[in-house]
Design a protein around this motif. Structure first.
Motif, PDB file in Angstrom:
ATOM      1  N   VAL A  31       9.015   4.257 -13.937  1.00  9.66           N
ATOM      2  CA  VAL A  31       8.817   5.186 -12.834  1.00  9.66           C
ATOM      3  C   VAL A  31       8.541   6.581 -13.393  1.00  9.66           C
ATOM      4  CG1 VAL A  31      11.313   5.631 -12.594  1.00  9.66           C
ATOM      5  CG2 VAL A  31       9.802   6.048 -10.661  1.00  9.66           C
ATOM      6  N   ILE A  32       7.685   7.312 -12.701  1.00 14.31           N
ATOM      7  CA  ILE A  32       7.399   8.704 -13.050  1.00 14.31           C
ATOM      8  C   ILE A  32       7.947   9.591 -11.936  1.00 14.31           C
ATOM      9  CG2 ILE A  32       5.576  10.449 -13.257  1.00 14.31           C
ATOM     10  CD1 ILE A  32       3.785   8.337 -14.524  1.00 14.31           C
ATOM     11  N   HIS A  33       8.565  10.693 -12.358  1.00 16.69           N
ATOM     12  CA  HIS A  33       8.933  11.768 -11.446  1.00 16.69           C
ATOM     13  C   HIS A  33       8.160  12.995 -11.923  1.00 16.69           C
ATOM     14  CE1 HIS A  33      12.136   9.322  -9.808  1.00 16.69           C
ATOM     15  NE2 HIS A  33      12.632   9.158 -11.018  1.00 16.69           N
ATOM     16  N   VAL A  34       7.289  13.533 -11.093  1.00 16.49           N
ATOM     17  CA  VAL A  34       6.498  14.709 -11.449  1.00 16.49           C
ATOM     18  C   VAL A  34       7.415  15.923 -11.380  1.00 16.49           C
ATOM     19  CG1 VAL A  34       4.513  16.139 -10.810  1.00 16.49           C
ATOM     20  CG2 VAL A  34       4.400  13.634 -10.552  1.00 16.49           C
ATOM     21  N   ILE A  35       7.356  16.772 -12.436  1.00 16.99           N
ATOM     22  CA  ILE A  35       8.188  17.975 -12.474  1.00 16.99           C
ATOM     23  C   ILE A  35       7.334  19.213 -12.696  1.00 16.99           C
ATOM     24  CG2 ILE A  35      10.313  16.801 -13.185  1.00 16.99           C
ATOM     25  CD1 ILE A  35       9.725  17.683 -16.082  1.00 16.99           C
ATOM     26  N   GLU A  63      -4.875   7.907  -7.018  1.00 15.10           N
ATOM     27  CA  GLU A  63      -3.859   6.938  -6.626  1.00 15.10           C
ATOM     28  C   GLU A  63      -3.145   6.429  -7.864  1.00 15.10           C
ATOM     29  OE1 GLU A  63      -4.928   4.589  -2.709  1.00 15.10           O
ATOM     30  OE2 GLU A  63      -6.566   4.420  -4.169  1.00 15.10           O
ATOM     31  N   MET A  64      -1.834   6.321  -7.749  1.00 12.35           N
ATOM     32  CA  MET A  64      -0.997   5.785  -8.823  1.00 12.35           C
ATOM     33  C   MET A  64      -0.571   4.389  -8.391  1.00 12.35           C
ATOM     34  SD  MET A  64      -0.733   8.308 -11.068  1.00 12.35           S
ATOM     35  CE  MET A  64      -2.354   8.974 -10.681  1.00 12.35           C
ATOM     36  N   TYR A  65      -1.088   3.393  -9.071  1.00 11.49           N
ATOM     37  CA  TYR A  65      -0.858   2.010  -8.693  1.00 11.49           C
ATOM     38  C   TYR A  65       0.376   1.448  -9.397  1.00 11.49           C
ATOM     39  CZ  TYR A  65      -5.587   2.324  -6.869  1.00 11.49           C
ATOM     40  OH  TYR A  65      -6.690   2.701  -6.167  1.00 11.49           O
ATOM     41  N   PRO A  66       1.287   0.838  -8.649  1.00 14.28           N
ATOM     42  CA  PRO A  66       2.479   0.260  -9.258  1.00 14.28           C
ATOM     43  C   PRO A  66       2.178  -0.896 -10.209  1.00 14.28           C
ATOM     44  CG  PRO A  66       2.546   0.051  -6.844  1.00 14.28           C
ATOM     45  CD  PRO A  66       1.276   0.734  -7.206  1.00 14.28           C
ATOM     46  N   THR A  67       0.950  -1.396 -10.198  1.00  9.13           N
ATOM     47  CA  THR A  67       0.570  -2.491 -11.094  1.00  9.13           C
ATOM     48  C   THR A  67       0.068  -1.978 -12.443  1.00  9.13           C
ATOM     49  OG1 THR A  67      -1.643  -2.498 -10.122  1.00  9.13           O
ATOM     50  CG2 THR A  67      -0.023  -4.063  -9.210  1.00  9.13           C
ATOM     51  N   LYS A  68      -0.140  -0.655 -12.565  1.00  7.98           N
ATOM     52  CA  LYS A  68      -0.601  -0.065 -13.824  1.00  7.98           C
ATOM     53  C   LYS A  68       0.573   0.557 -14.562  1.00  7.98           C
ATOM     54  CE  LYS A  68      -5.364   0.856 -12.508  1.00  7.98           C
ATOM     55  NZ  LYS A  68      -6.444   1.833 -12.560  1.00  7.98           N
ATOM     56  N   ASN A  69       0.406   0.726 -15.889  1.00  9.71           N
ATOM     57  CA  ASN A  69       1.497   1.309 -16.664  1.00  9.71           C
ATOM     58  C   ASN A  69       1.440   2.842 -16.629  1.00  9.71           C
ATOM     59  OD1 ASN A  69      -0.036   2.359 -18.985  1.00  9.71           O
ATOM     60  ND2 ASN A  69      -0.309   0.219 -19.574  1.00  9.71           N
ATOM     61  N   VAL A  80       0.838  -1.191   0.000  1.00  8.96           N
ATOM     62  CA  VAL A  80       0.000   0.000   0.000  1.00  8.96           C
ATOM     63  C   VAL A  80       0.872   1.241   0.000  1.00  8.96           C
ATOM     64  CG1 VAL A  80      -1.671   1.319   1.355  1.00  8.96           C
ATOM     65  CG2 VAL A  80      -1.974  -1.126   1.073  1.00  8.96           C
ATOM     66  N   ALA A  81       1.993   1.208   0.722  1.00 13.66           N
ATOM     67  CA  ALA A  81       2.882   2.366   0.824  1.00 13.66           C
ATOM     68  C   ALA A  81       3.471   2.735  -0.534  1.00 13.66           C
ATOM     69  CB  ALA A  81       3.986   2.081   1.832  1.00 13.66           C
ATOM     70  N   GLN A  82       3.562   1.798  -1.457  1.00 15.16           N
ATOM     71  CA  GLN A  82       4.117   2.081  -2.777  1.00 15.16           C
ATOM     72  C   GLN A  82       3.152   2.891  -3.640  1.00 15.16           C
ATOM     73  OE1 GLN A  82       5.327  -1.571  -4.581  1.00 15.16           O
ATOM     74  NE2 GLN A  82       6.747  -2.070  -2.946  1.00 15.16           N
ATOM     75  N   THR A  83       1.880   2.885  -3.298  1.00 16.88           N
ATOM     76  CA  THR A  83       0.892   3.637  -4.047  1.00 16.88           C
ATOM     77  C   THR A  83       0.974   5.097  -3.620  1.00 16.88           C
ATOM     78  OG1 THR A  83      -0.541   1.713  -4.160  1.00 16.88           O
ATOM     79  CG2 THR A  83      -1.573   3.835  -4.558  1.00 16.88           C
ATOM     80  N   LYS A  84       1.131   6.004  -4.610  1.00 11.11           N
ATOM     81  CA  LYS A  84       1.240   7.430  -4.304  1.00 11.11           C
ATOM     82  C   LYS A  84       0.044   8.163  -4.883  1.00 11.11           C
ATOM     83  CE  LYS A  84       6.112   7.972  -3.671  1.00 11.11           C
ATOM     84  NZ  LYS A  84       7.208   8.897  -3.778  1.00 11.11           N
ATOM     85  N   MET A  85      -0.255   9.313  -4.287  1.00 15.84           N
ATOM     86  CA  MET A  85      -1.310  10.192  -4.790  1.00 15.84           C
ATOM     87  C   MET A  85      -0.673  11.250  -5.687  1.00 15.84           C
ATOM     88  SD  MET A  85      -4.220   9.147  -3.591  1.00 15.84           S
ATOM     89  CE  MET A  85      -5.349  10.513  -3.710  1.00 15.84           C
ATOM     90  N   GLU A 137      -1.797   4.479 -18.090  1.00 14.52           N
ATOM     91  CA  GLU A 137      -2.978   4.218 -17.253  1.00 14.52           C
ATOM     92  C   GLU A 137      -2.989   5.112 -16.019  1.00 14.52           C
ATOM     93  OE1 GLU A 137      -3.830  -0.512 -18.084  1.00 14.52           O
ATOM     94  OE2 GLU A 137      -2.227   0.037 -16.708  1.00 14.52           O
ATOM     95  N   ASN A 138      -1.847   5.233 -15.356  1.00 15.11           N
ATOM     96  CA  ASN A 138      -1.784   6.058 -14.150  1.00 15.11           C
ATOM     97  C   ASN A 138      -1.868   7.542 -14.478  1.00 15.11           C
ATOM     98  OD1 ASN A 138      -1.748   4.431 -11.804  1.00 15.11           O
ATOM     99  ND2 ASN A 138       0.345   3.805 -12.240  1.00 15.11           N
ATOM    100  N   ALA A 139      -1.091   8.004 -15.445  1.00 16.35           N
ATOM    101  CA  ALA A 139      -1.096   9.431 -15.791  1.00 16.35           C
ATOM    102  C   ALA A 139      -2.484   9.876 -16.230  1.00 16.35           C
ATOM    103  CB  ALA A 139      -0.071   9.720 -16.882  1.00 16.35           C
ATOM    104  N   GLY A 140      -3.215   9.002 -16.893  1.00 18.35           N
ATOM    105  CA  GLY A 140      -4.567   9.319 -17.346  1.00 18.35           C
ATOM    106  C   GLY A 140      -5.542   9.591 -16.211  1.00 18.35           C
ATOM    107  N   ASN A 141      -5.214   9.147 -15.004  1.00 19.43           N
ATOM    108  CA  ASN A 141      -6.080   9.367 -13.849  1.00 19.43           C
ATOM    109  C   ASN A 141      -5.727  10.631 -13.062  1.00 19.43           C
ATOM    110  OD1 ASN A 141      -7.687   7.077 -14.240  1.00 19.43           O
ATOM    111  ND2 ASN A 141      -6.164   5.779 -13.258  1.00 19.43           N
ATOM    112  N   SER A 142      -4.579  11.212 -13.347  1.00 19.56           N
ATOM    113  CA  SER A 142      -4.118  12.388 -12.609  1.00 19.56           C
ATOM    114  C   SER A 142      -4.734  13.664 -13.178  1.00 19.56           C
ATOM    115  CB  SER A 142      -2.592  12.494 -12.678  1.00 19.56           C
ATOM    116  OG  SER A 142      -2.157  13.745 -12.195  1.00 19.56           O
TER     117      SER A 142
END
Length: 183
Positions: free
Chosen positions: A173-177, A33-39, A23-28, A42-47
């Protein structure tokens, strides 16, 4: 019997700790939530903070690439970062006739491999305070530290700060800038 109870308690404790670890690996990011199981896509599309980036990735026909196996490290500019560009820049880049230029800008934010913040900081230290990183489009970025913050400088002299590091993905991995990088 006491040993059985102790083993049961130990097994339950390990299970709970393991569950909390994942759970700790999932970030907001951007209210999602950005799930480590999604690509990455998929994750960026939810932000909510990355709608401009996602629209640009779609316009540049890079969705399939960024859904690929990777691994990729993406320096993902927020909507606010795109808003800092001169007026009309984003609209101009999104035009069909400017697809090659848009692809160049977007692939300038992608590095092959999975580079965590720790990996970047280690490379910066090893290289004497500044480190050059080759992007997918063949150009370079310069990574450096300011205090405890990782900064990335592009060839045009723009500097972005990593505001959220280590958003783990199934394919990297994504780093938000906070700034759009330009080749």
């Amino acid at each position: 019997m006491k040993n059985v109870k102790r083993l049961s308690v130990l097994a339950l404790t390990i299970t709970l700790l393991t569950g909390f670890n994942s759970v700790a690996q999932t970030k907001m990011v951007g209210g999602a939530e950005m799930y480590p199981t999604k690509n990455i896509v998929e994750n960026a599309g939810n932000s909510k903070e990355h709608t401009t980036l996602v629209a640009a990735v779609k316009a540049a026909d890079l969705v399939e690439t960024l859904q690929g196996k990777g691994p990729f490290t993406v320096f993902a500019p927020t909507n606010a970062a795109f808003d800092k560009l001169p007026k009309g820049t984003v609209d101009n880049l999104l035009k069909e006739e400017n697809k090659a230029q848009l692809q160049a800008v977007l692939t300038y934010h992608v590095v092959g491999g999975k580079w965590t913040a720790k990996d970047l900081m280690k490379k910066i230290k090893k290289d004497g305070g500044k480190s050059t990183i080759k992007t997918v489009n063949g150009e370079t970025l310069t990574a450096w530290m300011e205090g405890k913050s990782v900064k990335i400088t592009d060839n045009a002299g723009n500097t972005a700060m990593v505001t959220i590091a280590n958003v783990m993905q199934s394919n990297g991995v994504i780093h938000v800038i906070d700034t759009v990088l330009l080749p």
